[in-house]
Design an enzyme around this catalytic site. Structure first.
Site, PDB file in Angstrom:
ATOM      1  N   ASP A 226      46.061 -21.624 124.825  1.00  0.00           N
ATOM      2  CA  ASP A 226      45.078 -22.476 125.038  1.00  0.00           C
ATOM      3  C   ASP A 226      45.019 -23.678 124.121  1.00  0.00           C
ATOM      4  O   ASP A 226      45.155 -23.668 122.822  1.00  0.00           O
ATOM      5  CB  ASP A 226      43.851 -21.362 124.460  1.00  0.00           C
ATOM      6  CG  ASP A 226      42.438 -21.833 124.802  1.00  0.00           C
ATOM      7  OD1 ASP A 226      42.282 -23.184 124.962  1.00  0.00           O
ATOM      8  OD2 ASP A 226      41.434 -21.196 124.546  1.00  0.00           O
ATOM      9  N   LEU A 227      44.986 -24.808 124.898  1.00  0.00           N
ATOM     10  CA  LEU A 227      45.095 -25.992 123.827  1.00  0.00           C
ATOM     11  C   LEU A 227      43.844 -26.367 123.231  1.00  0.00           C
ATOM     12  O   LEU A 227      42.848 -26.044 123.551  1.00  0.00           O
ATOM     13  CB  LEU A 227      45.425 -27.348 125.040  1.00  0.00           C
ATOM     14  CG  LEU A 227      46.755 -26.819 125.565  1.00  0.00           C
ATOM     15  CD1 LEU A 227      46.918 -27.939 126.726  1.00  0.00           C
ATOM     16  CD2 LEU A 227      48.173 -27.256 124.639  1.00  0.00           C
TER      17      LEU A 227
ATOM     18  N   TYR B  26      40.889 -32.229 125.969  1.00  0.00           N
ATOM     19  CA  TYR B  26      40.498 -33.704 126.402  1.00  0.00           C
ATOM     20  C   TYR B  26      40.704 -34.663 125.127  1.00  0.00           C
ATOM     21  O   TYR B  26      41.026 -35.809 125.024  1.00  0.00           O
ATOM     22  CB  TYR B  26      39.070 -33.805 126.944  1.00  0.00           C
ATOM     23  CG  TYR B  26      38.910 -33.413 128.439  1.00  0.00           C
ATOM     24  CD1 TYR B  26      39.852 -32.720 128.987  1.00  0.00           C
ATOM     25  CD2 TYR B  26      37.755 -33.505 128.862  1.00  0.00           C
ATOM     26  CE1 TYR B  26      39.869 -32.034 129.981  1.00  0.00           C
ATOM     27  CE2 TYR B  26      37.543 -32.973 130.166  1.00  0.00           C
ATOM     28  CZ  TYR B  26      38.582 -32.214 130.911  1.00  0.00           C
ATOM     29  OH  TYR B  26      38.237 -31.681 131.886  1.00  0.00           O
TER      30      TYR B  26
ATOM     31  N   ARG C 126      33.875 -31.541 114.759  1.00  0.00           N
ATOM     32  CA  ARG C 126      33.126 -30.187 114.575  1.00  0.00           C
ATOM     33  C   ARG C 126      33.030 -29.969 113.123  1.00  0.00           C
ATOM     34  O   ARG C 126      31.903 -29.146 112.917  1.00  0.00           O
ATOM     35  CB  ARG C 126      34.314 -29.049 115.024  1.00  0.00           C
ATOM     36  CG  ARG C 126      34.321 -29.108 116.635  1.00  0.00           C
ATOM     37  CD  ARG C 126      35.451 -28.057 116.985  1.00  0.00           C
ATOM     38  NE  ARG C 126      35.631 -28.560 118.584  1.00  0.00           N
ATOM     39  CZ  ARG C 126      36.659 -27.746 119.125  1.00  0.00           C
ATOM     40  NH1 ARG C 126      36.391 -26.544 119.237  1.00  0.00           N
ATOM     41  NH2 ARG C 126      36.741 -28.355 120.482  1.00  0.00           N
TER      42      ARG C 126
ATOM     43  N   ASP D  18      43.403 -26.519 130.609  1.00  0.00           N
ATOM     44  CA  ASP D  18      43.997 -26.179 129.149  1.00  0.00           C
ATOM     45  C   ASP D  18      44.505 -24.797 128.809  1.00  0.00           C
ATOM     46  O   ASP D  18      44.675 -24.482 127.779  1.00  0.00           O
ATOM     47  CB  ASP D  18      42.919 -26.756 128.101  1.00  0.00           C
ATOM     48  CG  ASP D  18      41.733 -25.904 128.061  1.00  0.00           C
ATOM     49  OD1 ASP D  18      41.366 -25.279 129.037  1.00  0.00           O
ATOM     50  OD2 ASP D  18      41.008 -25.863 127.025  1.00  0.00           O
ATOM     51  N   GLU D  19      44.467 -23.984 129.831  1.00  0.00           N
ATOM     52  CA  GLU D  19      45.069 -22.689 129.542  1.00  0.00           C
ATOM     53  C   GLU D  19      46.156 -22.381 130.547  1.00  0.00           C
ATOM     54  O   GLU D  19      46.078 -22.445 131.766  1.00  0.00           O
ATOM     55  CB  GLU D  19      43.865 -21.482 129.569  1.00  0.00           C
ATOM     56  CG  GLU D  19      42.693 -21.817 128.651  1.00  0.00           C
ATOM     57  CD  GLU D  19      41.629 -20.813 128.725  1.00  0.00           C
ATOM     58  OE1 GLU D  19      41.840 -19.622 129.072  1.00  0.00           O
ATOM     59  OE2 GLU D  19      40.397 -21.138 128.160  1.00  0.00           O
TER      60      GLU D  19
END
Length: 717
Positions: free
Chosen positions: A49-50, A54, A86, A141-142
């Site tokens: 999982d990146l 984006y 975040r 992305d996974e």
DNA sequence: CAGGGTAGCT
DNA sequence: AGCTACC
């Protein structure tokens, strides 16, 4: 630190085993190592999982963005954001307004054009595929990877049991009894996961998380436990812990909104509720198979196989908007969407047989989903134009087709209000030499012909790297993995070199990415220059009479012999230049000015340098030797694009050099102005904005539509 | 739900 | 063709 040498003997026997008895998934080897459980055939599944995908892609494109809070904007929402943002309270799927309130400094990049994300996404999948063929994509992305066989092979050739240490975290790990049961295999899985993550980082510049477990459900659940750029393994004794920790059923992948609601209606809200709920009652609501699947999920059981995703089965393009009320607007939007879709389709190389148009209507109540669609076959002559590259013609001929479908749903003579239009090509066919009936692995080899689902990938992986005398780096796999390159072309994964066709649609054919090779340093700086040479590097095409399934089981030298004629084709990478929505990048709000342009350069370099050293895995029990951490520095710096870089698209009358001298805020202002003025419509070739495209080439298409005028489609017929 | 994709089942 | 699910 490294595998001691047990060499090629091992390999040979491996090959022979596989070759002699291809049907038995894990022959003698499995039994040989560790313990009784042989029949159990516990799988080892990896989930990758990146991190904020984006945002990472944009930070690679413009490293200056690494240091500022960054949000990726689609319409009015932030679809994802980097970790700097975040920290300031920005979250995924937050509205732009809220995000700016939380973080006035937030830099925004528009993310509606998925081109770059899609390309990078496929590079990741390809890279994984080059190490182990069983890879399933989940979104951009996974990826799931079934490494069971790779693990068995390593197990078979490893004598020293002390090697079975875990890389990264172990979920709820208490006792260190690493020897028991499945632990050695999971530990090997964690080592493979670490190597793959490192490969993704060194070759593509991306960080991400991984989960290691015995099935997809668990691998996915566990991969998120330590968040940025870390990995976690789940031992069987902790399965109930991780399931029990889920706050609601919705957290279980496979239980969506609707399913959760139906369960709730039955009084089932928690995992435990579901575990204890009588199967029979569940069957009444969901039917046998689904009921059983739900019960299984609740206890962490998931027998679904990792299914090779292969090339996409459909390509679509869509846009959403507040309101669209006229047929004229719809026509224009459809035309615009078709232009980019046709281009993408062309690059893919396959010929679509079906076209679908879908819309979403506004309605105050029930505003969420509810889409309607109509589809129809695509006349062959149009399909041909798409693949042959006559894109404008193809678009011109498709527009009337699309409008016909449109009017099957929308009565143009009465009021309507649409909020979305989607165009889609499906039923994609690869012309090209007979893809053997199986519809299988052939695709990975053939270069212009089809990828297709390669069901389950026949359950057996071929060689992996592992033979390594000492570089346990899987880089060695270049020599064993058949269709990879033979000599070290140093190609650079990233682009700027371009190949006309066959891009990520299926790069499957010959993993380009992997060709990037020891010596990462050299590669990138030269990347832009060498492309002509490097491009025709070396891939192979299987002779027509060779069954690929058999092929991959052959010893390397034989494979090489079979393949000797060179291959052609392009390595991945895309000519970035063609994308109109490409560039301007920093769209900021007033309040801050992150960098001046002189700073820009240095900041960018700094950021790039930081990259590798900073975050590899965390609790890794052992680190890579310093030299092996292949730094993509150059490759990163090469990609930068900030105002002034050649990546940028300026209006014709603007000299980039001059532009770069301007104060940054002026740059930004100009940039965003251009952006707004520039219609999304990509001009297909170097041509003028030929508005008149429709009038030329009137071919009296076999049926309907002399393309003479589109006006006839404005009204229902 | 947003947004721009995907895939699979019915 | 629609729904459900995933990101």
């Amino acid at each position: 630190m490294d595998n001691s040498a047990d060499e090629m003997e091992e390999d040979e026997t491996e090959w022979q085993n596989s070759f002699v008895d291809p049907a038995a998934p894990t022959p003698a080897a499995a039994a040989a190592a560790s313990g009784p459980s042989v029949t159990k055939t516990h799988k080892i599944i990896l989930h990758f999982d990146l991190d904020c995908f984006y945002a990472q892609v944009e930070m690679i494109r413009n490293p200056a963005l690494r240091e500022v809070p960054l949000g990726i904007q689609q319409k009015y929402i932030i679809v994802t954001c980097n970790y700097v943002a975040r920290e300031q309270g920005v979250t995924k799927l937050m509205s732009v307004a809220d995000a700016k309130e939380k973080c006035p400094e937030l830099a925004l990049v528009k993310g509606e054009d998925l081109t770059h994300y899609r390309e990078m996404s496929y590079k990741v999948t390809e890279l994984l595929t080059s190490y182990c063929p069983l890879v399933e994509r989940l979104g951009f992305d996974e990826n799931f990877v079934d490494v069971t066989e790779m693990v068995e092979r390593r197990l078979a050739q490893t004598v020293e049991s002390y090697k079975f240490s875990f890389q990264g975290h172990v979920y709820n790990h208490i006792s260190a009894d690493v020897q028991a049961g499945d632990h050695p295999r999971l530990a090997l899985g964690s080592q493979i996961a670490a190597e793959l993550r490192e490969a993704i980082h060194s070759k593509l510049g991306l960080t991400g998380c991984a989960g290691i477990a015995s099935n997809k459900l668990l691998a996915k659940l566990v991969s998120g436990t330590f968040k940025p750029n870390q990995q976690t393994s789940l031992l069987p004794e902790n399965v109930s812990d991780i399931m029990g920790c889920l706050s609601s059923l919705r957290k279980v992948p496979g239980v969506g909104h609707q399913t959760a609601k139906r369960l709730q209606a039955l009084g089932v809200v928690s995992i435990k509720d579901l575990q204890l709920f009588p199967l029979n009652d569940l069957v009444k609501e969901f039917g046998g198979p689904t009921a059983q699947r739900l019960k299984n999920l609740a206890v962490g059981v998931d027998d679904s196989p990792v299914t090779c995703t292969g090339a996409p089965q459909s390509l679509s393009d869509e846009d959403s908007f507040k309101k669209m009320t006229s047929t004229q607007e719809a026509l224009e939007k459809i035309q615009q969407l078709l232009s980019s879709l046709v281009e993408r389709m062309h690059k893919d190389g396959r010929q679509p047989q079906t076209f679908r148009l879908t819309i979403r209507r506004y309605s105050a109540t029930n505003k969420w989903f509810s889409r309607e669609s109509r589809q129809c076959p695509i006349p062959n002559h149009i399909g041909q134009k798409i693949i042959s590259g006559s894109s404008e013609d193809a678009v011109v001929q498709l527009v009337p087709v699309a409008m016909k479908l449109f009017h099957k749903m929308v009565d143009g003579s009465t009021a309507f209000h649409l909020t979305l239009i989607n165009v889609c090509f499906s039923n994609l066919q690869s012309r090209g030499p007979a893809v053997s009936g199986k519809g299988s692995i052939t695709s990975f080899f053939s270069q212009s012909a089809s990828p297709r689902k390669t069901q389950t990938c026949s359950s057996r992986c071929q060689s992996d790297s592992s033979q390594s005398g000492d570089s346990r780096l899987m880089d060695r796999h270049v020599s064993t993995h058949s269709m990879i390159t033979q000599h070290k072309s140093q190609l650079t994964m990233n682009s700027s070199s371009s190949s006309k066709a066959t891009l990520h649609g299926f790069k499957w054919k010959q993993s380009s990415v992997v060709a990037v090779e020891e010596n990462p340093k050299a590669s990138c700086s030269t990347a832009g220059l060498n492309t002509a040479e490097t491009n025709n590097a070396t891939t192979h095409r299987l002779p027509p009479n060779v069954d690929p399934e058999v092929f991959k089981l052959l010893p390397e030298e034989i494979q090489n012999e079979l393949l000797s004629p060179a291959y052609s084709d392009s390595l991945s990478s895309t000519s970035k230049s063609s994308s109109a929505t490409d560039v301007p990048h920093i769209s900021k709000n007033k309040s801050s000015q992150p960098f001046t342009d002189s700073q820009n350069v240095t900041e960018v370099k700094k950021a790039a340098n930081k990259m590798d050293s900073s975050d590899t895995a965390t609790t890794m029990s052992h680190q890579w030797p310093p030299g092996t951490s292949a730094v993509p520095e150059e490759s990163i710096t090469e990609r930068l694009s900030f105002p002034g870089s050649s990546d940028c698209e300026f209006p014709g009358n603007v000299d980039p050099e001059v532009f770069s001298e301007l104060p940054p805020d002026v740059q930004r202002e100009l940039t965003s102005e251009w952006k707004q003025q520039k219609p999304i419509l990509k001009v297909l070739s170097a041509r003028k904005p030929s508005r008149s495209s429709m009038s030329k080439d009137r071919k009296t298409a076999g049926k309907g539509s002399q393309a003479n005028s589109l006006f006839k489609y404005f009204k229902p017929s």
